[in-house]
Design an enzyme around this catalytic site. Structure first.
Site, PDB file in Angstrom:
ATOM      1  N   GLY A  11       0.795  -1.238   0.000  1.00  0.00           N
ATOM      2  CA  GLY A  11       0.000   0.000   0.000  1.00  0.00           C
ATOM      3  C   GLY A  11       0.816   1.272   0.000  1.00  0.00           C
ATOM      4  O   GLY A  11       0.407   2.283   0.556  1.00  0.00           O
ATOM      5  N   GLY A  12       1.968   1.255  -0.629  1.00  0.00           N
ATOM      6  CA  GLY A  12       2.869   2.408  -0.577  1.00  0.00           C
ATOM      7  C   GLY A  12       2.585   3.446  -1.654  1.00  0.00           C
ATOM      8  O   GLY A  12       1.440   3.700  -2.026  1.00  0.00           O
ATOM      9  N   GLN A  13       3.683   4.030  -2.134  1.00  0.00           N
ATOM     10  CA  GLN A  13       3.589   5.162  -3.063  1.00  0.00           C
ATOM     11  C   GLN A  13       2.887   4.789  -4.368  1.00  0.00           C
ATOM     12  O   GLN A  13       1.979   5.484  -4.804  1.00  0.00           O
ATOM     13  CB  GLN A  13       5.006   5.642  -3.405  1.00  0.00           C
ATOM     14  CG  GLN A  13       5.756   6.286  -2.265  1.00  0.00           C
ATOM     15  CD  GLN A  13       5.438   7.756  -2.207  1.00  0.00           C
ATOM     16  OE1 GLN A  13       4.351   8.143  -1.767  1.00  0.00           O
ATOM     17  NE2 GLN A  13       6.360   8.582  -2.620  1.00  0.00           N
ATOM     18  N   ILE A  14       3.360   3.709  -4.992  1.00  0.00           N
ATOM     19  CA  ILE A  14       2.768   3.334  -6.288  1.00  0.00           C
ATOM     20  C   ILE A  14       1.307   2.947  -6.086  1.00  0.00           C
ATOM     21  O   ILE A  14       0.424   3.321  -6.862  1.00  0.00           O
ATOM     22  CB  ILE A  14       3.536   2.163  -6.942  1.00  0.00           C
ATOM     23  CG1 ILE A  14       4.992   2.543  -7.185  1.00  0.00           C
ATOM     24  CG2 ILE A  14       2.869   1.747  -8.252  1.00  0.00           C
ATOM     25  CD1 ILE A  14       5.856   1.423  -7.744  1.00  0.00           C
ATOM     26  N   ASP A  34      -1.955  -4.206   2.809  1.00  0.00           N
ATOM     27  CA  ASP A  34      -0.576  -3.971   3.259  1.00  0.00           C
ATOM     28  C   ASP A  34      -0.428  -4.641   4.626  1.00  0.00           C
ATOM     29  O   ASP A  34      -1.415  -4.870   5.324  1.00  0.00           O
ATOM     30  CB  ASP A  34      -0.279  -2.468   3.373  1.00  0.00           C
ATOM     31  CG  ASP A  34       1.219  -2.165   3.296  1.00  0.00           C
ATOM     32  OD1 ASP A  34       1.681  -1.623   2.278  1.00  0.00           O
ATOM     33  OD2 ASP A  34       1.941  -2.493   4.277  1.00  0.00           O
ATOM     34  N   ARG A  83      14.212   1.278  -4.299  1.00  0.00           N
ATOM     35  CA  ARG A  83      15.653   1.505  -4.120  1.00  0.00           C
ATOM     36  C   ARG A  83      15.958   2.909  -3.603  1.00  0.00           C
ATOM     37  O   ARG A  83      15.117   3.811  -3.694  1.00  0.00           O
ATOM     38  CB  ARG A  83      16.411   1.215  -5.412  1.00  0.00           C
ATOM     39  CG  ARG A  83      15.918   1.931  -6.624  1.00  0.00           C
ATOM     40  CD  ARG A  83      16.699   1.443  -7.825  1.00  0.00           C
ATOM     41  NE  ARG A  83      16.029   1.821  -9.046  1.00  0.00           N
ATOM     42  CZ  ARG A  83      16.659   2.100 -10.182  1.00  0.00           C
ATOM     43  NH1 ARG A  83      17.977   2.033 -10.243  1.00  0.00           N
ATOM     44  NH2 ARG A  83      15.977   2.435 -11.255  1.00  0.00           N
ATOM     45  N   ILE A 119       4.853  -5.352 -10.201  1.00  0.00           N
ATOM     46  CA  ILE A 119       5.623  -4.116 -10.412  1.00  0.00           C
ATOM     47  C   ILE A 119       6.899  -4.142  -9.567  1.00  0.00           C
ATOM     48  O   ILE A 119       7.898  -3.505  -9.891  1.00  0.00           O
ATOM     49  CB  ILE A 119       4.784  -2.860 -10.039  1.00  0.00           C
ATOM     50  CG1 ILE A 119       3.481  -2.806 -10.846  1.00  0.00           C
ATOM     51  CG2 ILE A 119       5.586  -1.587 -10.255  1.00  0.00           C
ATOM     52  CD1 ILE A 119       2.632  -1.563 -10.574  1.00  0.00           C
ATOM     53  N   SER A 120       6.883  -4.893  -8.455  1.00  0.00           N
ATOM     54  CA  SER A 120       8.016  -4.906  -7.516  1.00  0.00           C
ATOM     55  C   SER A 120       9.319  -5.265  -8.225  1.00  0.00           C
ATOM     56  O   SER A 120       9.333  -6.112  -9.119  1.00  0.00           O
ATOM     57  CB  SER A 120       7.769  -5.925  -6.405  1.00  0.00           C
ATOM     58  OG  SER A 120       6.490  -5.775  -5.857  1.00  0.00           O
ATOM     59  N   HIS A 176      14.200  -5.377 -17.310  1.00  0.00           N
ATOM     60  CA  HIS A 176      13.927  -4.057 -16.746  1.00  0.00           C
ATOM     61  C   HIS A 176      15.152  -3.611 -15.950  1.00  0.00           C
ATOM     62  O   HIS A 176      15.129  -3.489 -14.740  1.00  0.00           O
ATOM     63  CB  HIS A 176      12.706  -4.141 -15.834  1.00  0.00           C
ATOM     64  CG  HIS A 176      12.235  -2.823 -15.312  1.00  0.00           C
ATOM     65  ND1 HIS A 176      12.067  -1.706 -16.106  1.00  0.00           N
ATOM     66  CD2 HIS A 176      11.871  -2.430 -14.068  1.00  0.00           C
ATOM     67  CE1 HIS A 176      11.636  -0.702 -15.358  1.00  0.00           C
ATOM     68  NE2 HIS A 176      11.508  -1.115 -14.120  1.00  0.00           N
TER      69      HIS A 176
HETATM   70  N1  APR Z   1       3.297  -7.773   2.146  1.00  0.00           N
HETATM   71  C1  APR Z   1       2.612  -6.706   1.682  1.00  0.00           C
HETATM   72  N2  APR Z   1       3.127  -5.466   1.608  1.00  0.00           N
HETATM   73  C2  APR Z   1       4.369  -5.302   2.046  1.00  0.00           C
HETATM   74  C3  APR Z   1       5.154  -6.364   2.539  1.00  0.00           C
HETATM   75  C4  APR Z   1       4.571  -7.647   2.583  1.00  0.00           C
HETATM   76  N3  APR Z   1       5.225  -8.718   3.024  1.00  0.00           N
HETATM   77  N4  APR Z   1       6.368  -5.870   2.877  1.00  0.00           N
HETATM   78  C5  APR Z   1       6.349  -4.556   2.616  1.00  0.00           C
HETATM   79  N5  APR Z   1       5.136  -4.199   2.121  1.00  0.00           N
HETATM   80  C6  APR Z   1       4.650  -2.875   1.733  1.00  0.00           C
HETATM   81  C7  APR Z   1       5.208  -1.765   2.596  1.00  0.00           C
HETATM   82  O1  APR Z   1       4.542  -1.721   3.851  1.00  0.00           O
HETATM   83  C8  APR Z   1       4.942  -0.536   1.744  1.00  0.00           C
HETATM   84  O2  APR Z   1       3.715   0.083   2.064  1.00  0.00           O
HETATM   85  O3  APR Z   1       5.064  -2.518   0.429  1.00  0.00           O
HETATM   86  C9  APR Z   1       4.869  -1.112   0.308  1.00  0.00           C
HETATM   87  C10 APR Z   1       5.928  -0.556  -0.629  1.00  0.00           C
HETATM   88  O4  APR Z   1       5.662   0.803  -0.783  1.00  0.00           O
HETATM   89  P1  APR Z   1       6.811   1.903  -0.986  1.00  0.00           P
HETATM   90  O5  APR Z   1       7.897   1.655   0.000  1.00  0.00           O
HETATM   91  O6  APR Z   1       6.141   3.228  -1.001  1.00  0.00           O
HETATM   92  O7  APR Z   1       7.405   1.523  -2.424  1.00  0.00           O
HETATM   93  P2  APR Z   1       6.840   1.916  -3.891  1.00  0.00           P
HETATM   94  O8  APR Z   1       7.457   3.182  -4.323  1.00  0.00           O
HETATM   95  O9  APR Z   1       5.369   1.793  -3.909  1.00  0.00           O
HETATM   96  O10 APR Z   1       7.526   0.748  -4.746  1.00  0.00           O
HETATM   97  C11 APR Z   1       7.189  -0.595  -4.546  1.00  0.00           C
HETATM   98  O11 APR Z   1       7.756  -1.207  -6.798  1.00  0.00           O
HETATM   99  O12 APR Z   1       8.856  -0.067  -8.512  1.00  0.00           O
HETATM  100  C12 APR Z   1       8.982  -1.001  -7.487  1.00  0.00           C
HETATM  101  O13 APR Z   1      11.281  -0.786  -6.847  1.00  0.00           O
HETATM  102  C13 APR Z   1       9.948  -0.562  -6.442  1.00  0.00           C
HETATM  103  O14 APR Z   1      10.105  -2.699  -5.364  1.00  0.00           O
HETATM  104  C14 APR Z   1       9.529  -1.403  -5.266  1.00  0.00           C
HETATM  105  C15 APR Z   1       8.021  -1.505  -5.444  1.00  0.00           C
END
Ligand code: APR
Length: 318
Positions: A11-14, A34, A83, A119-120, A176
């Protein structure tokens, strides 16, 4: 008829942008998962409270329980660390493969009929892992990379030539990462080769090639350029838009031809690896991988990119 259901994992930025796009385009009822308690509930409550202003009727809810993704038609995964400046996507493999393992088990258990878009990062490895763990057929497990890399390439071309982004066609193939392959020969403005337009602009083939090389290199490094400027986190608007284009193509059976990280079965000389290639995306997911002839230079670049993907995937010892 019930609305489609979309599950967003991480539930992060993307994910925030994904949820907003799902709502604004009314793609379907959207559940955001999340592991952080309350955060997905808070984010989605905020978004849902914008519904009277934006006029969407789909529901947007948050959860910490995989049970709530049950029945999802599409799952988009962004769980994992982004990253930091100076890191490559590949540096994330250790921590993100542990996260992807948990996530894939959740999807397998609760959304066994879904299409999955990863996407990760590192993307090519994370998709491979997800497909192995879920055991879903390859047409239902894919990665988002090429739509974004191609969009970046197209944006740079449009800005350079002073034309609308709508009229630029550009595509990248391969992994990628730094070895991705922006296809210069097929880049066009409404069918007119970009190289020809650059030659007209600069009156010199050498200068046109120099400008094109700079755009190709900027495309390959574009994610890092954003990471460096942000200082904390990585790109989120453009990856979200790109994944939504893929999800929409599937949900609305659009038969779009998009570059997708897909499991290859001999196409482009690659067998059993996930690599970015053009695919038809429709109600059946990856309905067809489109193979076309590369020239010797393009094939060599593709082989180089595939070798990097193989090394990355090999390091997971699956
Ligand atoms: N299960 C579910 N969510 C999780 C877990 C898990 N086991 N571990 C971490 N998270 C959640 C975090 O709590 C966080 O809210 O993943 C989210 C990631 O969000 P951000 O840190 O904001 O990252 P974001 O910019 O969204 O990027 C996510 O996409 O482009 C790729 O390289 C980037 O791998 C990264 C991913």
């Amino acid at each position: 008829m019930a609305r489609p259901k979309i599950a967003l994992i991480g539930g992060g930025q993307i994910c925030g942008v994904l949820a907003q796009l799902c709502a604004l385009r009314e793609l379907g009822d959207t559940v955001l998962f999340d592991i952080v308690e309350n955060m997905p509930q808070g984010k989605t409550l905020d978004l849902a409270e914008a519904s009277p202003v934006d006029g969407f009727d789909v529901s947007v809810t948050g959860t910490n329980d995989y049970k709530d993704i049950a029945g999802a038609n599409i799952v988009i995964v962004t769980a994992g660390l982004p990253r930091k400046p100076g890191m490559s996507r590949d540096d994330l493999i250790g921590v993100n493969s542990k996260i992807m393992t948990q996530v894939s088990e959740g999807i397998k258990q609760y959304a066994p009929d879904s299409f999955v878009i990863i996407i990760s990062n590192p993307l090519d490895a994370m998709v491979t892992l997800c497909q192995k763990i879920t055991g879903f057929p390859p047409e239902r497990v894919m990665g988002q990379a090429g739509v974004l890399d191609s969009a970046r390439f197209a944006a740079f071309i449009a800005w350079e030539l002073g034309v609308s982004v709508k009229d630029v066609t550009a595509m990248t193939l391969g992994g990628h990462g730094d070895t991705m392959v922006p296809l210069v020969r097929y880049a066009s403005v409404n069918g007119i080769p970009v190289m020809e337009l650059l030659e007209q602009k600069y009156g010199s083939t050498a200068k046109a090639e120099e400008v094109m090389t700079a755009m190709v290199e900027r495309t390959k490094a574009a994610g890092g350029e954003v990471v460096k400027l942000l200082g904390n986190g990585s790109a989120f608007y453009s990856p979200a838009s790109s994944a939504i284009a893929m999800a929409e193509a599937i949900l609305r059976d659009q038969k779009r031809v998009l570059p997708v990280c897909a499991l290859l079965d001999g196409e482009f000389g690659v067998d059993g690896f996930y690599v970015g290639v053009p695919c038809i995306l429709g109600a059946g997911g990856i309905e067809k991988i489109i193979e076309f002839k590369l020239d010797a230079t393009e094939q060599a670049l593709m082989d180089n990119s595939v070798a990097a993907v193989k090394e990355l995937v090999g390091s997971m010892n699956l």
